[in-house]
Design a protein around this motif. Structure first.
Motif, PDB file in Angstrom:
ATOM      1  N   ALA A  23     139.359  36.007 145.611  1.00  0.00           N
ATOM      2  CA  ALA A  23     137.973  35.834 145.179  1.00  0.00           C
ATOM      3  C   ALA A  23     137.826  34.726 144.137  1.00  0.00           C
ATOM      4  N   THR A  24     136.642  34.106 144.150  1.00  0.00           N
ATOM      5  CA  THR A  24     136.297  33.060 143.200  1.00  0.00           C
ATOM      6  C   THR A  24     134.956  33.402 142.563  1.00  0.00           C
ATOM      7  N   LEU A  25     134.853  33.259 141.250  1.00  0.00           N
ATOM      8  CA  LEU A  25     133.579  33.345 140.535  1.00  0.00           C
ATOM      9  C   LEU A  25     133.097  31.922 140.311  1.00  0.00           C
ATOM     10  N   PHE A  26     131.814  31.663 140.595  1.00  0.00           N
ATOM     11  CA  PHE A  26     131.298  30.308 140.418  1.00  0.00           C
ATOM     12  C   PHE A  26     129.803  30.330 140.125  1.00  0.00           C
ATOM     13  N   PHE A  27     129.310  29.198 139.616  1.00  0.00           N
ATOM     14  CA  PHE A  27     127.897  29.031 139.295  1.00  0.00           C
ATOM     15  C   PHE A  27     127.253  28.081 140.292  1.00  0.00           C
ATOM     16  N   THR A  28     125.995  28.370 140.647  1.00  0.00           N
ATOM     17  CA  THR A  28     125.203  27.414 141.424  1.00  0.00           C
ATOM     18  C   THR A  28     123.893  27.178 140.693  1.00  0.00           C
ATOM     19  N   PRO A  29     123.519  25.951 140.422  1.00  0.00           N
ATOM     20  CA  PRO A  29     124.317  24.753 140.662  1.00  0.00           C
ATOM     21  C   PRO A  29     125.479  24.672 139.676  1.00  0.00           C
ATOM     22  N   GLY A  30     126.458  23.870 140.019  1.00  0.00           N
ATOM     23  CA  GLY A  30     127.621  23.691 139.164  1.00  0.00           C
ATOM     24  C   GLY A  30     127.488  22.498 138.235  1.00  0.00           C
ATOM     25  N   THR A  31     126.538  21.612 138.530  1.00  0.00           N
ATOM     26  CA  THR A  31     126.297  20.425 137.715  1.00  0.00           C
ATOM     27  C   THR A  31     124.810  20.097 137.743  1.00  0.00           C
ATOM     28  N   GLY A  32     124.406  19.201 136.881  1.00  0.00           N
ATOM     29  CA  GLY A  32     123.017  18.744 136.873  1.00  0.00           C
ATOM     30  C   GLY A  32     122.708  18.013 135.591  1.00  0.00           C
ATOM     31  N   GLU A  33     121.583  17.297 135.596  1.00  0.00           N
ATOM     32  CA  GLU A  33     121.124  16.568 134.419  1.00  0.00           C
ATOM     33  C   GLU A  33     119.736  17.077 134.056  1.00  0.00           C
ATOM     34  N   PHE A  34     119.580  17.383 132.767  1.00  0.00           N
ATOM     35  CA  PHE A  34     118.337  17.979 132.296  1.00  0.00           C
ATOM     36  C   PHE A  34     117.929  17.334 130.987  1.00  0.00           C
ATOM     37  N   VAL A  42     120.501  29.165 136.765  1.00  0.00           N
ATOM     38  CA  VAL A  42     121.848  29.232 137.323  1.00  0.00           C
ATOM     39  C   VAL A  42     122.065  30.597 137.954  1.00  0.00           C
ATOM     40  N   ASN A  43     122.737  30.630 139.092  1.00  0.00           N
ATOM     41  CA  ASN A  43     123.150  31.888 139.706  1.00  0.00           C
ATOM     42  C   ASN A  43     124.660  32.030 139.571  1.00  0.00           C
ATOM     43  N   LEU A  44     125.106  33.216 139.180  1.00  0.00           N
ATOM     44  CA  LEU A  44     126.527  33.536 139.172  1.00  0.00           C
ATOM     45  C   LEU A  44     126.829  34.206 140.499  1.00  0.00           C
ATOM     46  N   LYS A  45     127.831  33.686 141.215  1.00  0.00           N
ATOM     47  CA  LYS A  45     128.155  34.191 142.546  1.00  0.00           C
ATOM     48  C   LYS A  45     129.654  34.433 142.695  1.00  0.00           C
ATOM     49  N   ILE A  46     129.974  35.196 143.745  1.00  0.00           N
ATOM     50  CA  ILE A  46     131.366  35.475 144.111  1.00  0.00           C
ATOM     51  C   ILE A  46     131.586  34.990 145.537  1.00  0.00           C
ATOM     52  N   ASP A  47     132.685  34.302 145.764  1.00  0.00           N
ATOM     53  CA  ASP A  47     133.174  34.012 147.115  1.00  0.00           C
ATOM     54  C   ASP A  47     134.383  34.912 147.298  1.00  0.00           C
ATOM     55  N   SER A  48     134.259  35.919 148.177  1.00  0.00           N
ATOM     56  CA  SER A  48     135.336  36.902 148.320  1.00  0.00           C
ATOM     57  C   SER A  48     136.437  36.438 149.264  1.00  0.00           C
ATOM     58  N   ASP A  49     136.237  35.309 149.930  1.00  0.00           N
ATOM     59  CA  ASP A  49     137.228  34.757 150.854  1.00  0.00           C
ATOM     60  C   ASP A  49     137.681  35.793 151.887  1.00  0.00           C
ATOM     61  N   ASN A 143     142.676  43.628 141.224  1.00  0.00           N
ATOM     62  CA  ASN A 143     141.972  42.416 140.821  1.00  0.00           C
ATOM     63  C   ASN A 143     142.334  41.302 141.809  1.00  0.00           C
ATOM     64  N   VAL A 144     141.353  40.816 142.549  1.00  0.00           N
ATOM     65  CA  VAL A 144     141.588  39.780 143.555  1.00  0.00           C
ATOM     66  C   VAL A 144     141.036  38.422 143.120  1.00  0.00           C
ATOM     67  N   LEU A 145     140.646  38.303 141.855  1.00  0.00           N
ATOM     68  CA  LEU A 145     140.114  37.045 141.352  1.00  0.00           C
ATOM     69  C   LEU A 145     141.237  36.018 141.246  1.00  0.00           C
ATOM     70  N   SER A 146     141.077  34.901 141.957  1.00  0.00           N
ATOM     71  CA  SER A 146     142.092  33.851 141.901  1.00  0.00           C
ATOM     72  C   SER A 146     141.596  32.603 141.181  1.00  0.00           C
ATOM     73  N   LYS A 147     140.258  32.470 141.030  1.00  0.00           N
ATOM     74  CA  LYS A 147     139.723  31.262 140.422  1.00  0.00           C
ATOM     75  C   LYS A 147     138.353  31.543 139.826  1.00  0.00           C
ATOM     76  N   SER A 148     138.103  30.964 138.665  1.00  0.00           N
ATOM     77  CA  SER A 148     136.792  30.996 138.018  1.00  0.00           C
ATOM     78  C   SER A 148     136.391  29.552 137.773  1.00  0.00           C
ATOM     79  N   SER A 149     135.311  29.117 138.391  1.00  0.00           N
ATOM     80  CA  SER A 149     134.885  27.721 138.284  1.00  0.00           C
ATOM     81  C   SER A 149     133.825  27.552 137.205  1.00  0.00           C
ATOM     82  N   GLU A 150     134.071  26.619 136.306  1.00  0.00           N
ATOM     83  CA  GLU A 150     133.102  26.308 135.254  1.00  0.00           C
ATOM     84  C   GLU A 150     131.919  25.545 135.832  1.00  0.00           C
ATOM     85  N   ALA A 151     130.850  25.472 135.052  1.00  0.00           N
ATOM     86  CA  ALA A 151     129.700  24.626 135.385  1.00  0.00           C
ATOM     87  C   ALA A 151     129.492  23.678 134.214  1.00  0.00           C
ATOM     88  N   GLY A 152     129.065  22.464 134.496  1.00  0.00           N
ATOM     89  CA  GLY A 152     128.826  21.486 133.440  1.00  0.00           C
ATOM     90  C   GLY A 152     127.493  20.798 133.634  1.00  0.00           C
TER      91      GLY A 152
END
Length: 177
Positions: A23-34, A42-49, A143-152
């Protein structure tokens, strides 16, 4: 009698043990200019693979001098019970939650939280995970979390006006009465 060397058996066990974590935890969108004083949604999501999951928890850190949490919404979340309700502290720059569902769910974009930030100062604001876990619905809470992706997000020192497209003018020929 067939003899298989211990190292081969150990290698196979380690190979298959590592494939469970998916599984991966990630944000959408992951980037942007404001611009300043703008909302970042921002949405926090899981990709369970492909692995069935039934719970998740995280401590999300954000730069408190650049961002302020306006709201954390759990509506439309795949999780329907909360051991720790989603909460935030603008003073500490953290968002926390512990939630789950009694059913195993899987997918590439499982929605957990909907977060709205307000920009406060210019720079690069990074959302990161200080502590996180996603557990499988295997009955053991693995615990199946293998990656947590940051957002910038880049926050500019100016207010970026919204892009407004002017309406198309309709031209009509006058008609005699």
């Amino acid at each position: 009698m067939l003899r298989i060397p211990f190292t081969i058996i150990l290698g196979v066990v380690i190979f298959f043990a590592n494939t469970v974590e998916a599984a991966t935890l990630f944000f959408t969108p992951g980037t942007g200019e404001f611009g300043l004083s703008k909302e970042i949604v921002v949405n926090l999501k899981i990709d369970s693979d492909g692995v069935g999951v039934n719970a998740g928890q995280a401590t999300i850190r954000f730069p408190k001098e650049m961002l302020e949490v306006k709201s954390v919404d759990k509506a439309d979340s795949a999780f329907n019970f909360w051991l720790e309700e989603p909460s935030f502290s603008n003073t500490d720059g953290v968002i926390t939650f512990v939630g789950g569902t009694p059913y195993g769910i899987s997918g590439a974009s499982i929605k957990v939280l909907h977060i709205t930030f307000l920009t406060k100062s210019a720079g690069t604001a990074v959302l990161s995970f200080a502590d996180s876990a996603v557990t499988s619905s295997d009955g053991s809470g693995t615990n199946v979390l293998s990656k947590s992706s940051e957002a910038g997000f880049t926050i500019t020192g100016e207010t970026i006006p919204p892009v407004i497209t002017p309406p198309t003018q309709i031209k009509r020929e006058p008609v005699a009465p």
